[in-house]
Design an enzyme around this catalytic site. Structure first.
Site, short mmCIF file in Angstrom:
data_model
loop_
_atom_site.label_atom_id
_atom_site.label_comp_id
_atom_site.label_asym_id
_atom_site.label_seq_id
_atom_site.Cartn_x
_atom_site.Cartn_y
_atom_site.Cartn_z
N TYR A 80 0.85 -1.20 0.00
CA TYR A 80 0.00 0.00 0.00
C TYR A 80 0.88 1.25 0.00
CZ TYR A 80 -3.52 3.38 1.44
OH TYR A 80 -4.36 4.47 1.49
N PHE A 132 -9.41 20.52 -23.60
CA PHE A 132 -9.92 19.16 -23.68
C PHE A 132 -11.14 19.10 -22.75
CE2 PHE A 132 -10.34 14.71 -22.49
CZ PHE A 132 -10.60 14.23 -23.76
N THR A 133 -12.11 18.27 -23.10
CA THR A 133 -13.41 18.28 -22.40
C THR A 133 -13.26 18.24 -20.87
OG1 THR A 133 -13.49 15.90 -22.74
CG2 THR A 133 -14.75 17.25 -24.27
N ASP A 223 0.00 19.13 -21.13
CA ASP A 223 -0.79 17.90 -21.16
C ASP A 223 -0.09 16.99 -22.16
OD1 ASP A 223 -2.53 15.83 -21.66
OD2 ASP A 223 -4.32 17.07 -21.74
N LYS A 266 -3.16 6.68 -22.66
CA LYS A 266 -2.63 7.00 -23.99
C LYS A 266 -1.11 6.92 -23.92
CE LYS A 266 -6.50 10.14 -24.88
NZ LYS A 266 -7.08 10.04 -26.20
N ARG A 389 -17.00 14.64 -31.89
CA ARG A 389 -16.21 15.68 -31.27
C ARG A 389 -16.68 17.00 -31.87
NH1 ARG A 389 -13.34 13.65 -26.79
NH2 ARG A 389 -15.50 14.09 -26.34
N PHE A 455 -22.13 14.23 -23.53
CA PHE A 455 -21.88 13.27 -24.62
C PHE A 455 -21.68 11.85 -24.11
CE2 PHE A 455 -17.31 12.91 -23.84
CZ PHE A 455 -17.04 14.10 -23.16
N1 F0G Z 1 -5.96 15.11 -22.02
C1 F0G Z 1 -6.08 14.69 -23.28
C2 F0G Z 1 -5.36 15.38 -24.38
C3 F0G Z 1 -6.89 13.57 -23.55
O1 F0G Z 1 -7.01 13.15 -24.80
C4 F0G Z 1 -7.55 12.92 -22.48
C5 F0G Z 1 -8.43 11.80 -22.74
C6 F0G Z 1 -7.39 13.41 -21.19
C7 F0G Z 1 -6.57 14.51 -21.00
C8 F0G Z 1 -8.06 12.77 -20.04
O2 F0G Z 1 -7.45 11.56 -19.75
O3 F0G Z 1 -9.22 9.83 -20.17
O4 F0G Z 1 -7.20 9.31 -18.78
O5 F0G Z 1 -8.96 10.80 -17.92
N2 F0G Z 1 -8.93 11.51 -23.86
C9 F0G Z 1 -9.78 10.38 -24.14
C10 F0G Z 1 -10.24 10.42 -25.57
C11 F0G Z 1 -10.90 10.20 -23.20
O6 F0G Z 1 -10.96 9.50 -25.96
O7 F0G Z 1 -9.88 11.33 -26.32
P1 F0G Z 1 -8.24 10.30 -19.13
#
Ligand code: F0G
Length: 482
Positions: A80, A132-133, A223, A266, A389, A455
């Protein structure tokens, strides 16, 4: 994956890996796909994967692992506190990026939560090339605003600019002055800008932008979720970079920033995330948020098995043979579609191929979500699951009106090392068929509309009986069993 030369054949991307484990796929007949997409509320996030033939929803957490990554998963230390697995991961990241302090988190958006909670106060403005969303949702949740200053050409669907993710440097400086540095808690640069087509940022632009921020004492955050694609593009497209090893470029980039965060779904080809912090005091000022929201400081909500795999994945992300695969497949798909007259975002970027719904289905008004409709239509026409998107991925304005996205894209992600060239050809073929029958695609409207990140879980319906008509035309062309 170097560009391997062929003798008689036109050049095509050639995989520098072989398949060792497979997942069987099924292709449901079109009438069943019609039922499934209706049951999913015309939202591809709501489909069951068993109903999907080619899952191109995302490259997140679905990249193929290597044998080396899998074998590393047998050696985790599951303590842990003080897990050796964490120290291995930290050491690898420090080796690559030169930053000592790692805050582990369960995925990328958890890093965004930590950053926003630590730095964003009501009324603050976070400047970035593009949002990013989830990054934006966390900032606005805390009363902050986002200012997106990607160069105007970045939003032009068709272009031959090599770095469409570059930020407008003049606008950046003007914005800092207008807001005053005290109101800008940090600057966020997204490598491989996701929402505008996975478009890269040049090293020169990263350097110039961070120089400006430093002049005004503004914290710089990268990022790096899509960094591996961006590294490939810097090496192959930026003057003076071709001869530099990928590792050196990665280090040059890292040296520009105070904080680097990433989605390990990713970057690292596994599932997790983390924040690397250069300054020790800054690191300590954020560390309490990890045990509170993620897990203890030596796992941060991640599985130790995934952490071991990711540590190997970071090294693989520095290999040209590995990081070339996705951009080359995407480039192939984009170039073929473009040559066939299908509106796509050019040049091809990382992450996926992006169809420009605004031109593909210009008869669908933005309030009926053209890119969402196209996503549902492509699932019907071939079992291919992409991701909207566009406006659907935006949130409404405070007064309830729609915030129309600057681009309406259907993203067809290429998870790394997953699809073959024949599957890519199938995708190109079905997209071409759909383009030739585009007038059959109609709009969508909400039946259930969540307030945040709608979405993901929103339920929609077709604005007419267009899905039935489209399915009929498809069955006529390819037969009822396809
Ligand atoms: N930043 C970028 C550029 C991303 O593409 C994503 C995730 C995140 C942050 C957030 O990371 O999913 O590990 O919490 N992109 C995914 C996509 C969800 O399908 O484009 P996460």
């Amino acid at each position: 994956m170097p560009q391997i030369k062929f003798y008689k054949h036109d050049p095509i991307p050639l995989e520098m890996h072989k398949v060792k484990i497979v997942q069987q796929l099924t292709l449901l007949p079109v009438c069943e796909r019609l039922e499934r997409i209706r049951a999913a509320g015309f939202n591809t996030f709501q489909l069951h994967n068993a109903d999907v033939f080619l899952d191109m929803l995302t490259d997140s957490g679905v990249n193929a692992m290597s044998d080396q990554m899998q074998s590393a998963m047998l050696r985790p230390d599951d303590a842990y506190a003080g897990s050796e697995t964490f120290f291995r991961m930290n050491a690898k990241l420090t080796e690559l990026f030169g930053m000592k302090h790692l805050l582990p988190a369960h995925q990328g958006r958890a890093c965004e939560n930590i950053l926003a909670m630590r730095f964003v106060k009501p009324g603050n403005c976070v400047i970035m090339n593009y949002h990013f969303t989830t990054a934006k949702a966390h900032i606005t949740r805390l009363g902050g605003r986002v200012e997106e200053l990607v160069k105007a050409e970045g939003l032009a669907p068709r272009s031959d600019l090599p770095f469409k993710g570059d930020i407008d440097l003049e606008a950046l400086e003007a914005c800092i002055r207008k807001e005053t540095p005290a109101n800008v808690p940090f600057f966020r640069l997204e490598a491989g800008t996701n929402l505008i087509g996975g478009q890269p940022v040049s090293f020169a632009n990263m350097k110039a932008a961070t120089d400006i921020c430093r002049k005004y004492g503004i914290l710089t955050v990268m990022d790096a979720s899509l960094l591996q694609d961006n590294l490939y593009f810097i090496k192959t497209r930026e003057p003076g970079m071709a001869d530099k090893p990928v590792r050196e470029i990665a280090r040059m980039i890292a040296d520009l920033f105070d904080i680097i965060y990433f989605s390990g779904r990713k970057f690292g080809f596994a599932r997790g995330g983390g924040l690397l912090v250069r300054d020790e005091a800054l690191y300590h000022s954020m560390e309490d948020l990890v045990p509170m929201f993620e897990g203890f400081l030596t796992y941060g909500g991640m599985s130790v098995r995934e952490m071991e795999a990711m540590t190997v994945g970071f090294d693989e992300s520095m290999e040209m043979d590995v990081i070339s695969q996705a951009p080359q497949f995407i480039g192939y798909c984009v170039d073929r579609l473009d040559a066939a007259g299908v509106p796509v975002i050019t040049p091809g970027g990382g992450l996926g191929a992006h169809l420009n719904a605004m031109e593909f289905v210009p008869h669908i008004p933005q309030q009926e979500y053209p890119a969402g409709a196209l996503a549902a239509a492509l699932y019907l026409c071939g079992g291919i699951r992409g991701m909207e998107r566009g406006t659907l991925s935006e949130e409404r304005e405070p007064d309830g009106s729609e915030r129309f996205a600057s681009m309406e894209l259907l993203r067809l992600a290429f998870p790394r090392r997953v699809f073959t060239l024949s599957q890519t050809e199938y995708v190109i073929d079905r997209v071409r068929w759909l383009y030739d029958h585009r007038e059959l695609v109609g709009g969508l409207r909400f039946v259930h509309e969540p307030k945040t990140l709608r979405f993901f879980t929103g339920v929609l319906e077709a604005a007419s009986d267009w899905p039935e008509k489209l399915a009929e035309a498809y069955a006529e062309e390819f037969g009822k069993d396809q």
